[in-house]
Design a protein around this motif. Structure first.
Motif, PDB file in Angstrom:
ATOM      1  N   ASP A  46       0.810  -1.220   0.000  1.00 33.27           N
ATOM      2  CA  ASP A  46       0.000   0.000   0.000  1.00 33.27           C
ATOM      3  C   ASP A  46       0.842   1.267   0.000  1.00 33.27           C
ATOM      4  O   ASP A  46       0.493   2.263   0.639  1.00 33.27           O
ATOM      5  N   ILE A  47       1.960   1.255  -0.724  1.00 29.99           N
ATOM      6  CA  ILE A  47       2.830   2.435  -0.735  1.00 29.99           C
ATOM      7  C   ILE A  47       2.200   3.610  -1.484  1.00 29.99           C
ATOM      8  O   ILE A  47       2.557   4.760  -1.245  1.00 29.99           O
ATOM      9  N   ASP A  48       1.274   3.337  -2.395  1.00 33.13           N
ATOM     10  CA  ASP A  48       0.594   4.409  -3.123  1.00 33.13           C
ATOM     11  C   ASP A  48      -0.567   4.909  -2.260  1.00 33.13           C
ATOM     12  O   ASP A  48      -1.687   4.445  -2.370  1.00 33.13           O
ATOM     13  N   ARG A  49      -0.262   5.876  -1.403  1.00 30.51           N
ATOM     14  CA  ARG A  49      -1.255   6.318  -0.422  1.00 30.51           C
ATOM     15  C   ARG A  49      -2.411   7.067  -1.058  1.00 30.51           C
ATOM     16  O   ARG A  49      -3.462   7.232  -0.444  1.00 30.51           O
ATOM     17  N   SER A  50      -2.255   7.542  -2.291  1.00 27.30           N
ATOM     18  CA  SER A  50      -3.336   8.267  -2.950  1.00 27.30           C
ATOM     19  C   SER A  50      -4.418   7.335  -3.477  1.00 27.30           C
ATOM     20  O   SER A  50      -5.565   7.753  -3.672  1.00 27.30           O
ATOM     21  N   ARG A  51      -4.089   6.074  -3.711  1.00 25.39           N
ATOM     22  CA  ARG A  51      -5.043   5.130  -4.313  1.00 25.39           C
ATOM     23  C   ARG A  51      -5.482   4.015  -3.370  1.00 25.39           C
ATOM     24  O   ARG A  51      -6.536   3.416  -3.579  1.00 25.39           O
TER      25      ARG A  51
END
Length: 287
Positions: A46-51
């Protein structure tokens, strides 16, 4: 844990609901581990916190349990470990293997277009190296001014820092030499909006979690070249790899999260049983 213990993992991103393709990947890794008496791990990338969304993370756990899968140990959540990835980046930077890149995507596209016959990698035209030659003073001034930047791996320096050639092993196949430069070029390992890249995080986590067999879809096979380089640079253990075919929809295209009709949630709501869904994913129960 015995050195011979097989450890696999399933590592989805909580950016949507799981579909049949995810079920295929999870079952592929889970059955290998269970058949060998090994361990099956679950990781949320879940490193893409925007998505990424908490509701998708919760749904992943629920859908996998409904499908009949269990996992060993706690679920590793990547966003809880950004400090670890920062240490890796700092170690690479201390060896002169990273450089700040201030180019926007639009600027890169214009420069690539001006080059004409620019070399292409797996994700499109390779970065032309615009910021690689900036002197330290210029870099420091631009960073101090607050200008956003990404951190890129200096591929030539990285390859010079490890034994050559490096080899990787696809299970059941002879070892092969890696060649990441024409595939990735000076790849981005961190951005302002994503503190560490997929490639860095997944390779670090596989090492930390003791994964011995990386299983995933065949479209990710080229990533071996970059991941093996990162393993050599960081002194991480080297797993084996095994890839499975892509599961495709009725139109022949690979399944994606936009294929809502084939999500595990939709199939469950339509009255499909776990056994039926496992069979649809290519893993019918043994008689």
């Amino acid at each position: 844990m015995s050195p011979s213990t097989v450890v696999t993992r399933f590592a989805p991103s909580p950016t949507g609901f799981l579909h049949l393709g995810h079920a295929m990947s999870a079952l592929f890794a889970w059955r290998i581990a269970r058949a060998a008496g090994g361990r099956f791990l679950l990781r949320l990338e879940d490193i893409d916190r925007s998505r990424c969304r908490p509701e998708y993370a919760e749904a992943i756990l629920e859908d996998l349990a409904w499908l009949g899968l269990d996992w060993d140990g706690a679920v590793r959540v990547q966003s809880e470990h950004f400090d670890e990835y920062r240490i890796v980046l700092d170690r690479l930077a201390a060896r002169g293997l990273l450089y700040p890149c201030f180019c926007t995507r639009a600027e890169i596209a214009r420069e690539v277009s001006a080059i004409g016959n620019a070399p292409h990698g797996i994700d499109g035209p390779l970065y032309p190296g615009t910021c690689r030659a900036l002197d330290q003073g210029t870099r420091a001034r631009r960073i101090a001014s607050g200008e956003p930047y990404a951190l890129r791996l200096d591929m030539a320096r990285a390859l010079a820092a490890v034994p050559s050639p490096l080899f990787a092993e696809e299970e059941g196949e002879p070892p092969f030499a890696i060649d990441p430069a024409p595939l990735f070029g000076d790849v981005v390992l961190a951005r302002k909006d994503t503190p560490a890249s997929y490639h860095l995080c997944v390779t670090h986590d596989d090492a930390v979690q003791g994964v011995t067999l990386v299983t995933r879809a065949v479209d990710l096979k080229p990533a071996i070249h970059l991941h093996r380089l990162l393993q050599a640079l960081m002194g991480w253990p080297v797993p084996r790899w095994r890839h499975h075919a892509l599961l495709r929809g009725p139109d022949g295209k690979r399944l994606a999260k936009r294929d809502r009709a084939l999500t595990l949630r939709a199939l469950r709501a339509a009255g499909r049983s776990p056994a039926e869904v496992r069979a649809m994913a290519g893993f019918p129960d043994e008689a």
